[in-house]
Design an enzyme around this catalytic site. Sequence first.
Site, mmCIF file in Angstrom:
data_model
loop_
_atom_site.group_PDB
_atom_site.id
_atom_site.type_symbol
_atom_site.label_atom_id
_atom_site.label_comp_id
_atom_site.label_asym_id
_atom_site.label_seq_id
_atom_site.Cartn_x
_atom_site.Cartn_y
_atom_site.Cartn_z
ATOM 1 N N ASN A 9 16.963 -7.065 0.458
ATOM 2 C CA ASN A 9 16.087 -6.595 -0.612
ATOM 3 C C ASN A 9 16.435 -5.143 -0.911
ATOM 4 O O ASN A 9 16.115 -4.246 -0.136
ATOM 5 C CB ASN A 9 14.622 -6.731 -0.176
ATOM 6 C CG ASN A 9 13.663 -6.176 -1.213
ATOM 7 O OD1 ASN A 9 14.027 -5.935 -2.364
ATOM 8 N ND2 ASN A 9 12.424 -5.968 -0.805
ATOM 9 N N LYS A 11 15.252 -3.265 -3.210
ATOM 10 C CA LYS A 11 14.111 -2.528 -3.755
ATOM 11 C C LYS A 11 14.570 -1.727 -4.986
ATOM 12 O O LYS A 11 15.410 -2.203 -5.741
ATOM 13 C CB LYS A 11 13.456 -1.666 -2.676
ATOM 14 C CG LYS A 11 13.077 -2.505 -1.442
ATOM 15 C CD LYS A 11 12.195 -1.786 -0.475
ATOM 16 C CE LYS A 11 11.861 -2.696 0.703
ATOM 17 N NZ LYS A 11 10.892 -2.074 1.620
ATOM 18 N N HIS A 92 5.739 -9.855 -1.904
ATOM 19 C CA HIS A 92 6.159 -8.790 -0.992
ATOM 20 C C HIS A 92 4.992 -7.830 -0.782
ATOM 21 O O HIS A 92 4.181 -7.599 -1.679
ATOM 22 C CB HIS A 92 7.376 -8.057 -1.557
ATOM 23 C CG HIS A 92 7.997 -7.110 -0.592
ATOM 24 N ND1 HIS A 92 7.514 -5.834 -0.369
ATOM 25 C CD2 HIS A 92 9.071 -7.245 0.226
ATOM 26 C CE1 HIS A 92 8.260 -5.230 0.532
ATOM 27 N NE2 HIS A 92 9.214 -6.066 0.920
ATOM 28 N N GLU A 94 4.728 -4.748 -0.779
ATOM 29 C CA GLU A 94 4.639 -3.658 -1.754
ATOM 30 C C GLU A 94 4.039 -4.149 -3.063
ATOM 31 O O GLU A 94 3.301 -3.411 -3.733
ATOM 32 C CB GLU A 94 6.031 -3.049 -1.972
ATOM 33 C CG GLU A 94 6.509 -2.287 -0.755
ATOM 34 C CD GLU A 94 8.011 -2.063 -0.717
ATOM 35 O OE1 GLU A 94 8.481 -1.457 0.254
ATOM 36 O OE2 GLU A 94 8.713 -2.509 -1.655
ATOM 37 N N GLU A 164 6.729 -10.300 7.347
ATOM 38 C CA GLU A 164 7.014 -8.873 7.408
ATOM 39 C C GLU A 164 5.753 -8.116 7.820
ATOM 40 O O GLU A 164 4.859 -7.917 6.997
ATOM 41 C CB GLU A 164 7.474 -8.357 6.038
ATOM 42 C CG GLU A 164 8.806 -8.893 5.572
ATOM 43 C CD GLU A 164 9.350 -8.091 4.398
ATOM 44 O OE1 GLU A 164 10.457 -7.581 4.529
ATOM 45 O OE2 GLU A 164 8.661 -7.969 3.386
ATOM 46 N N GLY A 170 10.220 -0.189 6.594
ATOM 47 C CA GLY A 170 10.669 1.138 6.211
ATOM 48 C C GLY A 170 10.174 2.255 7.109
ATOM 49 O O GLY A 170 10.324 3.425 6.785
ATOM 50 N N SER A 209 12.395 -3.344 9.241
ATOM 51 C CA SER A 209 13.349 -2.474 9.933
ATOM 52 C C SER A 209 14.380 -3.264 10.742
ATOM 53 O O SER A 209 14.709 -2.917 11.883
ATOM 54 C CB SER A 209 12.612 -1.474 10.840
ATOM 55 O OG SER A 209 11.755 -0.646 10.066
#
Length: 245
Positions: A9, A11, A92, A94, A164, A170, A209
């Site tokens: 991904n 992003k 996701h 986010e 996730e 991140g 990560s």
Amino acid sequence: MRRLLVAGNWKMNASVAQTEALLSALCAAEFSCDVAVFPPFPYLAQAVQTTGNSTVRVGAQNVASESSGAFTGEVSASMLADVGCRLALVGHSERRSLYGETDAQVLEKTRQLLANGLTAVVCVGETLEQRQAGREEAVVAEQLALLLRELSNYDWRNIVLAYEPVWAIGTGETATPEQAQAMHAFIRSLLQEKDPALAAATRILYGGSVKAANAAELFAQPDIDGGLVGGASLDATEFSAICQA
């Protein structure tokens, strides 16, 4: 036997030059797992052209919950299929946290992808606060409830799940292999309740990560079927090493 999938991904990172360089390097390598990349929308057509007849599949990072119409700024599943995308991310963390994406929208977006022959990679995961409160399983179960109730076993043939933990995306923090395996086993138990064959066939990826240094240990867990990789997917050498793991 479920075939491992490693997906990158990107992003909101890329350029024409970066897309060309990264994908050319990936296409030149040989992997024993499935490989997919999720570039930003402006680079999808270029990514499809660059990957050509290679085994690297191209997907989108998001999709509209509607099929067409007056939805400025949205991109439909049919458009993604039209430019050669094979899959797309849905739900996701986010998208959920920054843009308020709901479980109901995740269901509709998944339906749009399936109706247009694309694979939906549905993301689930808990925040640090939810894990500290011991609610991680309840949160993930709730995120999957609509999909399990509303979609048929036939639909689930084209769904990949990605767990996730939000606290590990991140941040440099990673769930231990044991923590990741425990949640993956729990997710598979939810699928088992719907249908044992479905549970056996559905791929569940780990994201948060993932790096070359920890990929092999994570992927060795019995219920982890690959990874959804963030920052490390922007480095061809690192991402290739994760795929090799």
